[in-house]
Design an enzyme around this catalytic site. Structure first.
Site, short mmCIF file in Angstrom:
data_model
loop_
_atom_site.label_atom_id
_atom_site.label_comp_id
_atom_site.label_asym_id
_atom_site.label_seq_id
_atom_site.Cartn_x
_atom_site.Cartn_y
_atom_site.Cartn_z
CD GLU A 40 61.66 55.27 32.81
OE1 GLU A 40 61.68 56.30 33.38
OE2 GLU A 40 61.49 55.28 31.55
CE1 TYR A 123 56.76 59.01 33.65
CE2 TYR A 123 59.00 58.36 34.73
CZ TYR A 123 58.56 58.75 33.59
OH TYR A 123 58.82 58.28 32.37
CG ASP A 141 57.55 62.28 29.73
OD1 ASP A 141 56.51 62.54 29.52
OD2 ASP A 141 58.79 61.55 29.23
CB CYS A 209 47.05 71.45 18.90
SG CYS A 209 47.56 72.03 20.67
S1 SF4 Z 1 49.98 71.55 17.26
FE1 SF4 Z 1 51.87 72.29 18.19
S2 SF4 Z 1 51.45 72.67 20.59
FE2 SF4 Z 1 49.92 71.95 19.49
S3 SF4 Z 1 50.54 69.57 19.82
FE3 SF4 Z 1 51.55 69.96 17.81
S4 SF4 Z 1 53.04 71.06 18.11
FE4 SF4 Z 1 52.08 70.72 20.38
#
Ligand code: SF4
Length: 348
Positions: A40, A123, A141, A209
């Site tokens: 680290e 961190y 991080d 996502c």
């Molecule tokens: S869909 Fe793409 S942007 Fe979203 S977490 Fe997965 S790799 Fe990352």
């Protein structure tokens, strides 16, 4: 949703984790805390590929914390050459001494104890607690911050969303698998959810996502506009070479930049070129130096512009000075900037 992400990432990690020397697993199924501690410090400001080899060399030299406490600061600084940011090496050594004295040579497993050590911030303390001791924490991080920013489509520069990131990190504490989960996030950010062109097509958490859903994965994290130019400093450096192919070196002051390290003679670093004053030793030499190239070297908070001068001398004319044979110079305690100055001075 967070539970599903955790489970997907742990599963991905079980077959895709990076092979890193500080991850060597002990009988308790966790990495050696001393290895995590050293890595680290090394990883602050330095990339994983560079640290990988240097870490192995470090552990060969100082396999345990006890071994590390028995060495000297100049030896660690010499080892650190090429990694830059020498304050990390000094802090690592100081921290090792404190751990030896106050914690019976065991890397602390409490946040308050870790954070009290030189060179350890929020961190690093959390990284050690989570990775080495499996404590339920989530160190943020660059990789982990990027994944969170994308998952939740935080459409602002990372620096402006620290609070939101900390809040999301709380949702990813794992009581049982913290060590693996933290490392799975780190590896996922490094291999799949990469800074540029993330591999969304093979991403295991794509359906959670928000950035992907909004087609914003290539603009999040939002970049900070226009970086400020770093201030500049100026100096002149003088490489004196004798008939035995040795260069004149000396030790820098105990305070300030590159404290106590070796250097070739150079003028005090100033903010304006016209403020330069010739070094005291050089002033006394009544010979004409050969003007060599200029070196622009970038430190973290300023750039150093160095005009380089070279002179062939007789060793006996400088009886009280310290000399370093040029054949030993690459393994010497000269910091990188000084090595580059010497290298440039030897070019035609
Ligand atoms: S869909 Fe793409 S942007 Fe979203 S977490 Fe997965 S790799 Fe990352």
């Amino acid at each position: 949703m967070e539970k599903q992400i955790i489970s997907k990432l742990l599963h991905w990690y079980s077959t895709n984790k990076r092979d890193l020397p500080w991850r060597f697993i002990q009988k308790n199924n966790l990495p050696n805390p001393y290895y995590v501690f050293v890595s680290e410090y090394m990883l602050q400001q330095t990339t994983v590929p560079t640290v990988k080899t240097r870490f192995e060399e470090f552990i060969k030299k100082w396999p345990t914390l006890k071994d590390l406490t028995k060495t000297t600061e100049p030896k660690i600084l010499r080892f650190w050459s090429g990694l830059g940011y020498y304050s990390r090496a000094r802090n690592l050594f100081k921290a090792a001494k404190i751990i030896d004295k106050n914690f019976k040579c065991k890397i602390p497993d409490q946040y308050e104890d870790l954070i009290s050590l030189p060179g350890i911030g929020d961190y690093t303390a959390k990284a050690i607690l989570g990775i080495a001791y499996n404590k339920p924490v989530m160190p943020l991080d660059a990789n982990i911050e990027r994944i969170f920013a994308r998952l939740y489509a935080f459409n602002k520069p990372l620096i402006k969303i620290k609070k939101q990131l900390y809040n999301r990190a709380d949702l990813f504490f794992s009581k049982k698998y913290s060590s693996n989960l933290i490392q799975s996030f780190m590896d996922y950010g490094s291999l799949i959810c990469t800074p540029r062109n993330p591999n969304c097509s093979i991403c295991k958490i794509q359906k959670y996502c928000l950035s992907y859903e909004k087609k914003m994965q290539n603009i999040i994290p939002v970049k900070v506009k226009k970086q400020k130019l770093k201030p500049k400093k100026y100096t002149r450096a003088y490489v004196l070479m004798n008939e035995k192919e040795e260069i004149l070196v000396r030790t820098r002051s105990r305070r300030g930049m590159l404290a106590s390290m070796l250097e070739v003679p150079n003028d005090v670093w100033v903010e304006k070129k016209n403020l330069l004053k010739k070094d005291v030793l050089i002033k006394k030499i009544n010979l004409k130096f050969q003007r060599k190239k200029t070196l622009l070297y970038s430190f973290s908070h300023f750039d150093l512009n160095t005009d380089i001068f070279y002179l062939k001398v007789r060793r006996k004319s400088f009886p009280k000075q310290k000399w370093l044979n040029i054949s030993k110079f690459s393994n010497s305690q000269l910091p990188t900037v000084m090595k580059k100055i010497v290298e440039k001075s030897l070019m035609n």
